[in-house]
Design an enzyme around this catalytic site. Structure first.
Site, PDB file in Angstrom:
ATOM      1  N   SER A  81       0.876  -1.182   0.000  1.00 18.70           N
ATOM      2  CA  SER A  81       0.000   0.000   0.000  1.00 18.70           C
ATOM      3  C   SER A  81       0.910   1.227   0.000  1.00 18.70           C
ATOM      4  O   SER A  81       2.083   1.122   0.374  1.00 18.70           O
ATOM      5  CB  SER A  81      -0.844  -0.013   1.283  1.00 18.70           C
ATOM      6  OG  SER A  81      -1.420   1.251   1.504  1.00 18.70           O
ATOM      7  N   TYR A 119      -2.254  -0.955  10.148  1.00 16.46           N
ATOM      8  CA  TYR A 119      -2.285  -1.293   8.717  1.00 16.46           C
ATOM      9  C   TYR A 119      -0.998  -0.812   8.040  1.00 16.46           C
ATOM     10  O   TYR A 119      -0.333  -1.568   7.326  1.00 16.46           O
ATOM     11  CB  TYR A 119      -3.515  -0.640   8.090  1.00 16.46           C
ATOM     12  CG  TYR A 119      -3.684  -0.915   6.618  1.00 16.46           C
ATOM     13  CD1 TYR A 119      -4.204  -2.127   6.173  1.00 16.46           C
ATOM     14  CD2 TYR A 119      -3.344   0.038   5.659  1.00 16.46           C
ATOM     15  CE1 TYR A 119      -4.380  -2.380   4.817  1.00 16.46           C
ATOM     16  CE2 TYR A 119      -3.512  -0.200   4.306  1.00 16.46           C
ATOM     17  CZ  TYR A 119      -4.031  -1.406   3.886  1.00 16.46           C
ATOM     18  OH  TYR A 119      -4.200  -1.652   2.541  1.00 16.46           O
TER      19      TYR A 119
HETATM   20  P1  NDP Z   1     -11.481  -6.471   0.562  1.00 14.41           P
HETATM   21  O1  NDP Z   1     -11.784  -6.150   1.985  1.00 14.41           O
HETATM   22  O2  NDP Z   1     -12.482  -6.197  -0.500  1.00 14.41           O
HETATM   23  O3  NDP Z   1     -11.006  -7.994   0.430  1.00 14.41           O
HETATM   24  C1  NDP Z   1     -10.106  -8.509   1.360  1.00 14.41           C
HETATM   25  C2  NDP Z   1      -9.987  -9.993   1.169  1.00 14.41           C
HETATM   26  O4  NDP Z   1      -9.174 -10.517   2.235  1.00 14.41           O
HETATM   27  C3  NDP Z   1     -11.344 -10.686   1.252  1.00 14.41           C
HETATM   28  O5  NDP Z   1     -11.344 -11.799   0.401  1.00 14.41           O
HETATM   29  C4  NDP Z   1     -11.381 -11.103   2.717  1.00 14.41           C
HETATM   30  O6  NDP Z   1     -12.238 -12.184   3.001  1.00 14.41           O
HETATM   31  C5  NDP Z   1      -9.919 -11.518   2.909  1.00 14.41           C
HETATM   32  N1  NDP Z   1      -9.600 -11.601   4.326  1.00 14.41           N
HETATM   33  C6  NDP Z   1      -9.752 -10.656   5.276  1.00 14.41           C
HETATM   34  N2  NDP Z   1      -9.421 -11.146   6.483  1.00 14.41           N
HETATM   35  C7  NDP Z   1      -9.056 -12.439   6.298  1.00 14.41           C
HETATM   36  C8  NDP Z   1      -8.644 -13.482   7.162  1.00 14.41           C
HETATM   37  N3  NDP Z   1      -8.584 -13.323   8.490  1.00 14.41           N
HETATM   38  N4  NDP Z   1      -8.345 -14.687   6.624  1.00 14.41           N
HETATM   39  C9  NDP Z   1      -8.442 -14.885   5.303  1.00 14.41           C
HETATM   40  N5  NDP Z   1      -8.858 -13.954   4.426  1.00 14.41           N
HETATM   41  C10 NDP Z   1      -9.162 -12.742   4.921  1.00 14.41           C
HETATM   42  O7  NDP Z   1     -10.128  -5.669   0.271  1.00 14.41           O
HETATM   43  P2  NDP Z   1      -9.397  -5.238  -1.092  1.00 14.41           P
HETATM   44  O8  NDP Z   1      -9.768  -6.143  -2.192  1.00 14.41           O
HETATM   45  O9  NDP Z   1      -9.552  -3.785  -1.214  1.00 14.41           O
HETATM   46  O10 NDP Z   1      -7.870  -5.481  -0.656  1.00 14.41           O
HETATM   47  C11 NDP Z   1      -7.030  -6.477  -1.198  1.00 14.41           C
HETATM   48  C12 NDP Z   1      -5.614  -6.128  -0.818  1.00 14.41           C
HETATM   49  O11 NDP Z   1      -5.230  -4.893  -1.409  1.00 14.41           O
HETATM   50  C13 NDP Z   1      -5.397  -5.972   0.683  1.00 14.41           C
HETATM   51  O12 NDP Z   1      -4.156  -6.539   1.033  1.00 14.41           O
HETATM   52  C14 NDP Z   1      -5.364  -4.459   0.874  1.00 14.41           C
HETATM   53  O13 NDP Z   1      -4.611  -4.105   1.998  1.00 14.41           O
HETATM   54  C15 NDP Z   1      -4.706  -4.031  -0.418  1.00 14.41           C
HETATM   55  N6  NDP Z   1      -4.960  -2.646  -0.807  1.00 14.41           N
HETATM   56  C16 NDP Z   1      -6.206  -2.255  -1.205  1.00 14.41           C
HETATM   57  C17 NDP Z   1      -6.424  -0.964  -1.612  1.00 14.41           C
HETATM   58  C18 NDP Z   1      -7.774  -0.484  -2.058  1.00 14.41           C
HETATM   59  O14 NDP Z   1      -7.925   0.729  -2.318  1.00 14.41           O
HETATM   60  N7  NDP Z   1      -8.783  -1.346  -2.181  1.00 14.41           N
HETATM   61  C19 NDP Z   1      -5.342   0.046  -1.631  1.00 14.41           C
HETATM   62  C20 NDP Z   1      -4.061  -0.480  -1.176  1.00 14.41           C
HETATM   63  C21 NDP Z   1      -3.902  -1.774  -0.793  1.00 14.41           C
HETATM   64  P3  NDP Z   1     -13.849 -11.973   3.239  1.00 14.41           P
HETATM   65  O15 NDP Z   1     -14.458 -11.971   1.859  1.00 14.41           O
HETATM   66  O16 NDP Z   1     -14.216 -13.160   4.055  1.00 14.41           O
HETATM   67  O17 NDP Z   1     -14.023 -10.660   3.949  1.00 14.41           O
END
Ligand code: NDP
Length: 253
Positions: free
Chosen positions: A152, A165
């Site tokens: 990020s 985070y």
């Molecule tokens: P979402 O919250 O939409 O998706 C996150 C995913 O991680 C989901 O599939 C969620 O599962 C899973 N997850 C969360 N906690 C756990 C856990 N304890 N065990 C297993 N799986 C888990 O987030 P994004 O798609 O936005 O983010 C994806 C990545 O990109 C992350 O690493 C985030 O930090 C990074 N990021 C995102 C940005 C953005 O603007 N969107 C910007 C910068 C970085 P579930 O469906 O069950 O909730």
């Protein structure tokens, strides 16, 4: 990123995606499958994973596999068991996208709840490390494997309020750099993606006031995700890439 991948870019590749149940991870799994890969989906919610798996299988040549793993409670043992189960079903992994992540509380350091802090570290760092360690033998069976972590902008430059985070994403960059130094990039390349502000539920909870229509969608940022898994990125290692180069961090304007 302007990248026009060939439609068979990922033919015969086997790629594992964490956090494949939603957001960017779901889109990456669908995209990798569309470009020919067999995908292995990990997440914590079986129903959501099954739905993504069904969607993938509408377009995929090789049937997708899915497994539940809650990274918050994952242990080295549970990750090794999962890796053994996966090894029973696929001969190797050509790519792993560590995409699952937890935001935690966006509040100043003085107010960070220690329990939430630890939860974020367990998901974003500890669980991700245990899983990486368990999957390395399968990655090393590939002729040229790609391991991708998700960072990020706050993993490169600290920002007020982003607490656990931000610190976890600095650690993610560190994990990527250490691993990249440890492997011959011809065998295993290790890199980070910073997606940049992207229209997902995590983004909406971090910036509730923002107009989501001003953000790129997960589908818009897939070129970099494809490039890092295909031959065009061969031997690139130890690098942190922006899926939206030039985008200013923070709320969409
Ligand atoms: P979402 O919250 O939409 O998706 C996150 C995913 O991680 C989901 O599939 C969620 O599962 C899973 N997850 C969360 N906690 C756990 C856990 N304890 N065990 C297993 N799986 C888990 O987030 P994004 O798609 O936005 O983010 C994806 C990545 O990109 C992350 O690493 C985030 O930090 C990074 N990021 C995102 C940005 C953005 O603007 N969107 C910007 C910068 C970085 P579930 O469906 O069950 O909730």
């Amino acid at each position: 990123m302007h990248y026009q991948p060939k439609s068979d870019l990922l033919n015969h590749r086997i790629i594992l995606v964490t956090g494949a149940s939603d957001g960017i991870g779901r889109e990456a799994a669908l995209t990798y499958a569309r470009y020919g890969a067999q995908v292995v989906l990990l997440g914590r919610n079986a129903e959501k994973l099954q739905r993504v798996c069904d969607e993938v299988n509408q377009h995929s040549k090789a049937p997708a596999l899915w497994f539940t793993l809650d990274l918050e409670t994952a242990t080295p043992e549970s990750c090794r068991e999962l890796a053994d189960t996966i090894a029973g079903q696929v001969p190797r992994l050509d790519g792993v996208l560590h995409n699952a992540g937890l935001l935690g509380d966006v509040v100043p350091m003085a107010q960070q709840d220690p329990a939430v802090w630890q939860q974020v570290m367990r998901v974003n760092i500890d669980g991700t490390f245990f899983l990486t360690q368990a999957l390395l033998p399968l990655l090393l069976k590939s002729e040229a494997a790609s391991l991708v972590f998700t960072s990020s902008s706050v993993g490169r430059q600290g920002r007020a309020g982003w607490g656990a985070y931000s610190v976890s994403k600095f650690a993610t960059e560190g994990m990527m750099q250490v691993l990249a130094e440890e492997y011959d990039p011809r065998q295993l390349r290790v890199n980070c993606i910073n997606p940049g502000g992207t229209r997902t539920k995590m983004r909406a909870s971090a910036f509730p006031e923002e107009d989501a229509n001003k953000l790129k969608t997960p589908a818009d940022i897939m070129p970099l995700y494809l490039w890092l898994m295909g031959d065009d990125s061969k031997r690139k290692t130890g690098l942190s890439f922006d899926a939206q180069p030039g985008r200013k961090p923070g709320a969409a304007e």
